[in-house]
Design a protein around this motif. Structure first.
Motif, PDB file in Angstrom:
ATOM      1  N   ARG A 177      27.777  11.132  24.064  1.00  0.00           N
ATOM      2  CA  ARG A 177      26.205  10.678  24.117  1.00  0.00           C
ATOM      3  C   ARG A 177      26.724   9.164  23.338  1.00  0.00           C
ATOM      4  NH1 ARG A 177      26.165  13.509  27.284  1.00  0.00           N
ATOM      5  NH2 ARG A 177      25.584  15.538  27.348  1.00  0.00           N
ATOM      6  N   LEU A 178      25.588   8.349  23.576  1.00  0.00           N
ATOM      7  CA  LEU A 178      25.807   7.024  23.150  1.00  0.00           C
ATOM      8  C   LEU A 178      24.652   6.709  22.135  1.00  0.00           C
ATOM      9  CD1 LEU A 178      26.305   5.272  26.723  1.00  0.00           C
ATOM     10  CD2 LEU A 178      27.908   5.819  25.024  1.00  0.00           C
ATOM     11  N   MET A 179      24.985   5.538  21.363  1.00  0.00           N
ATOM     12  CA  MET A 179      24.046   4.952  20.403  1.00  0.00           C
ATOM     13  C   MET A 179      23.096   3.973  21.085  1.00  0.00           C
ATOM     14  SD  MET A 179      26.619   4.673  17.121  1.00  0.00           S
ATOM     15  CE  MET A 179      27.557   3.274  17.950  1.00  0.00           C
ATOM     16  N   THR A 180      22.205   3.613  20.124  1.00  0.00           N
ATOM     17  CA  THR A 180      21.536   2.497  20.790  1.00  0.00           C
ATOM     18  C   THR A 180      21.171   1.454  19.988  1.00  0.00           C
ATOM     19  OG1 THR A 180      19.771   4.000  21.945  1.00  0.00           O
ATOM     20  CG2 THR A 180      18.860   1.873  21.593  1.00  0.00           C
ATOM     21  N   ILE A 181      21.646   0.175  20.250  1.00  0.00           N
ATOM     22  CA  ILE A 181      21.887  -1.120  19.301  1.00  0.00           C
ATOM     23  C   ILE A 181      21.245  -2.289  20.282  1.00  0.00           C
ATOM     24  CG2 ILE A 181      23.236  -2.566  18.030  1.00  0.00           C
ATOM     25  CD1 ILE A 181      25.060  -0.322  17.448  1.00  0.00           C
ATOM     26  N   GLY A 182      20.209  -2.895  19.693  1.00  0.00           N
ATOM     27  CA  GLY A 182      19.444  -3.858  20.424  1.00  0.00           C
ATOM     28  C   GLY A 182      19.237  -3.711  22.003  1.00  0.00           C
ATOM     29  N   GLY A 183      18.542  -2.365  22.050  1.00  0.00           N
ATOM     30  CA  GLY A 183      18.133  -2.050  23.434  1.00  0.00           C
ATOM     31  C   GLY A 183      19.185  -1.650  24.167  1.00  0.00           C
ATOM     32  N   ARG A 184      20.589  -1.652  23.826  1.00  0.00           N
ATOM     33  CA  ARG A 184      21.389  -1.142  24.859  1.00  0.00           C
ATOM     34  C   ARG A 184      22.211   0.207  24.353  1.00  0.00           C
ATOM     35  NH1 ARG A 184      25.674  -4.201  24.206  1.00  0.00           N
ATOM     36  NH2 ARG A 184      26.597  -3.711  26.224  1.00  0.00           N
ATOM     37  N   ARG A 185      22.529   0.956  25.233  1.00  0.00           N
ATOM     38  CA  ARG A 185      23.112   2.015  25.038  1.00  0.00           C
ATOM     39  C   ARG A 185      24.892   1.856  24.823  1.00  0.00           C
ATOM     40  NH1 ARG A 185      20.593   6.550  29.014  1.00  0.00           N
ATOM     41  NH2 ARG A 185      18.330   5.750  28.642  1.00  0.00           N
ATOM     42  N   VAL A 186      25.429   2.124  23.576  1.00  0.00           N
ATOM     43  CA  VAL A 186      26.557   1.859  23.224  1.00  0.00           C
ATOM     44  C   VAL A 186      27.500   2.847  22.465  1.00  0.00           C
ATOM     45  CG1 VAL A 186      26.021  -0.670  23.175  1.00  0.00           C
ATOM     46  CG2 VAL A 186      26.026   0.880  21.217  1.00  0.00           C
ATOM     47  N   PRO A 187      28.684   2.936  22.865  1.00  0.00           N
ATOM     48  CA  PRO A 187      29.698   3.833  22.007  1.00  0.00           C
ATOM     49  C   PRO A 187      29.945   3.143  20.693  1.00  0.00           C
ATOM     50  CG  PRO A 187      31.084   2.667  23.604  1.00  0.00           C
ATOM     51  CD  PRO A 187      29.561   2.327  23.856  1.00  0.00           C
ATOM     52  N   ALA A 188      30.848   3.766  19.667  1.00  0.00           N
ATOM     53  CA  ALA A 188      31.268   3.153  18.571  1.00  0.00           C
ATOM     54  C   ALA A 188      32.219   2.249  18.950  1.00  0.00           C
ATOM     55  CB  ALA A 188      31.699   4.359  17.503  1.00  0.00           C
ATOM     56  N   VAL A 189      32.265   1.235  18.233  1.00  0.00           N
ATOM     57  CA  VAL A 189      33.299   0.300  18.430  1.00  0.00           C
ATOM     58  C   VAL A 189      34.653   0.825  18.368  1.00  0.00           C
ATOM     59  CG1 VAL A 189      34.487  -1.848  17.456  1.00  0.00           C
ATOM     60  CG2 VAL A 189      32.051  -1.715  17.525  1.00  0.00           C
TER      61      VAL A 189
END
Length: 508
Positions: A35-47
């Protein structure tokens, strides 16, 4: 047909039956995958690209994995929240519009309540009937706070004739929210709803063992008019993502629910740059049963008090004080009620107690059975694991307990009640207050004077009379005293916790 098994409190039993028919419609969101996180309106993986595994506590089968976010992910999320705050797309809009969007959030939760409830039950083991009930309350919390944006009034201040003095209620800025795994959606709502109503932007760090509902909620919020960056979600461990959030200089406030030990650490770290804090911490709540109480109602209420949610509740009534003259009669009634708390699969409609949330916690809770025996307590019922698959524990009652025993002092956070007795009201008050905690209590009596006296003199933020665990969806405040917290949630006090007051004086 699914087999229903009523588990005696003293039984160890076989493997709890899994309600296969009820589990056929497993939400896609909990199935294995990243699953993905949500940052700034975008779904993203961990860095880092790292993930954390989740398991179903009833079956020990794998669930979806969550990103293992760290300091860099938290920094990205805080920056996104800062941007959303400073560009006035949230704090600067018409308060009516902010309220309308909070109503949208409530509607989205209502629409997807069954899915969210099922995700919660898979992820942390609470019976589906309970998680469905919780989701209705969660939506109501957002509706309650949707009415607040238009009611954050300042006031004029008496001054000399050529001066005008007034105050303004303003949002704080970026708020970091961290909460527990034992009821993720309600705990989040009691923080996020007032934070948003006040005009703040947020960074959420969900509980490591139960993050899936928050990640799904973040996706559902994309269908509302909530601006990007107002709600950001970073999953991970407390030591990595949580620590980075409480240390980040761009965060104005931390709202935290968790253990007292962790809360003290949050307090120490956050005080370095004077962050605002709300800490909702542990408890060892007393249940006081007087001789004149309705004993059947008190037995049912006490059982719910320490067994609901498998005892994984900060308000759990795990210290039971019973007046001497009714002690044995009450124990007999209580054990009979405990026998009706069916232990089993959260998706079986007959289940009243699911598993504990994780193996680590299961091992901690069950270690107290040996501790109790070594200290001289009697295991009157339960005191055993139930089955050999999943993290199930039989409902447990300890008697012959004294206030100095570890089981009477330490927060076990499992389905374990420690029963003691008292002689008169003075004795009950002393024993009820003989704890470092002060979160909640309940009193069982038919006498109005007794009820009011005990409610006044028990040192707890919430005192229930002839009920336990009864929470409102926003209107009532929920505060902990002593080692149970700082500040509170619910009520109009929550709006004070997520705003600041500015004084303005104008020379006319």
């Amino acid at each position: 047909m699914t087999e229903h098994v009523t588990t005696p409190a003293s039984a160890i039993g076989r493997v709890p039956p899994i309600a296969e028919a009820a589990r056929r419609d497993i939400p896609a969101f909990v199935r294995p995958g990243d699953r993905l996180m949500t940052i700034g309106g975008r779904r993203v993986p961990a860095v880092s690209g790292l993930t954390l595994a989740n398991v179903d506590p009833a079956t020990e089968e794998p669930l979806a994995s969550i990103p293992r976010g760290g300091a860099e992910d938290i920094d990205r999320a805080v920056r996104a929240a800062q941007q959303a705050f400073t560009d006035a797309s949230w704090a600067g809009i018409d308060p009516d519009e902010r309220g309308r969007i909070l109503f949208q959030i409530a509607a989205v939760i209502d629409e997807h309540a069954d899915e969210l409830a099922a995700i919660e039950s898979h992820n942390m083991g609470m019976p589906l009937m309970m998680t469905r009930h919780m989701m209705a309350g969660v939506a109501q919390i957002y509706r309650h706070y949707a009415g607040w944006p238009t009611k954050l009034y300042g006031h004029t201040v008496p001054t000399v004739g050529n001066r005008l003095g007034y105050t303004r209620k303003e949002p704080l800025g970026v708020v970091g929210l961290i909460w527990g795994w034992n009821g993720p959606m309600p705990q989040l709502a009691l923080k996020l709803a007032p934070a948003l109503a006040a005009g703040n932007t947020t960074v959420l760090k969900p509980p490591e063992w139960a993050s899936l509902t928050t990640l799904r909620l973040a996706e559902l919020l994309e269908s509302t008019d909530l601006p990007a960056g107002v709600v950001n979600v970073v999953t991970g461990t407390g030591a990595e993502a949580g620590e980075a959030l409480i240390r980040h200089p761009g965060v104005a406030k931390i709202g935290f629910t968790g253990s007292t030990a962790t809360g003290k650490h949050v307090h120490e770290v956050a005080s370095a740059d004077l962050k605002r804090l709300t800490l909702e911490l542990g408890g060892k709540s007393p249940i006081v049963i007087c001789a004149d109480a309705d004993l059947d109602a008190a037995a049912h209420g006490a059982a719910i008090g320490f067994l609901a949610g498998s005892g994984q509740a900060c308000t759990a009534g795990t210290r039971l004080f019973v007046q001497d003259s009714i002690r044995e009669e009450f124990i007999d009634r209580l054990v009979k009620v405990m026998d009706t708390f069916t232990v089993g699969d959260p998706f079986d409609p007959a289940t009243r107690m699911g598993p504990l949330a994780a193996r680590q916690h299961f091992e901690r809770v069950t270690s107290y059975f040996e501790i109790a025996a070594q200290d001289g307590a009697t295991i009157r019922a339960g005191g055993k694991r139930y089955g050999d698959r999943g993290f199930f524990v039989a409902p447990t009652l300890l008697t012959d307990v004294t206030p100095d025993m570890r089981v009477a002092k330490e927060e076990i956070f499992g389905p374990v009640g420690a029963l003691m007795s008292f002689t008169d009201l003075d004795d009950a008050i002393v024993k009820a207050n003989q704890t470092e905690y002060g979160l909640a209590a309940s009193v069982w009596t038919k006498d109005l004077s007794t009820a009011h006296r005990l409610a006044a003199e028990i040192d707890a933020g919430t005192v229930w009379v002839n009920t336990h665990h009864e929470m409102t969806s926003g209107p009532m405040p929920f505060h902990g005293f002593k080692q149970s917290g700082i500040g509170g949630e619910g009520g109009f006090e929550a709006m004070d916790a997520y705003t600041r007051t500015k004084a303005v004086l104008i020379a006319l």
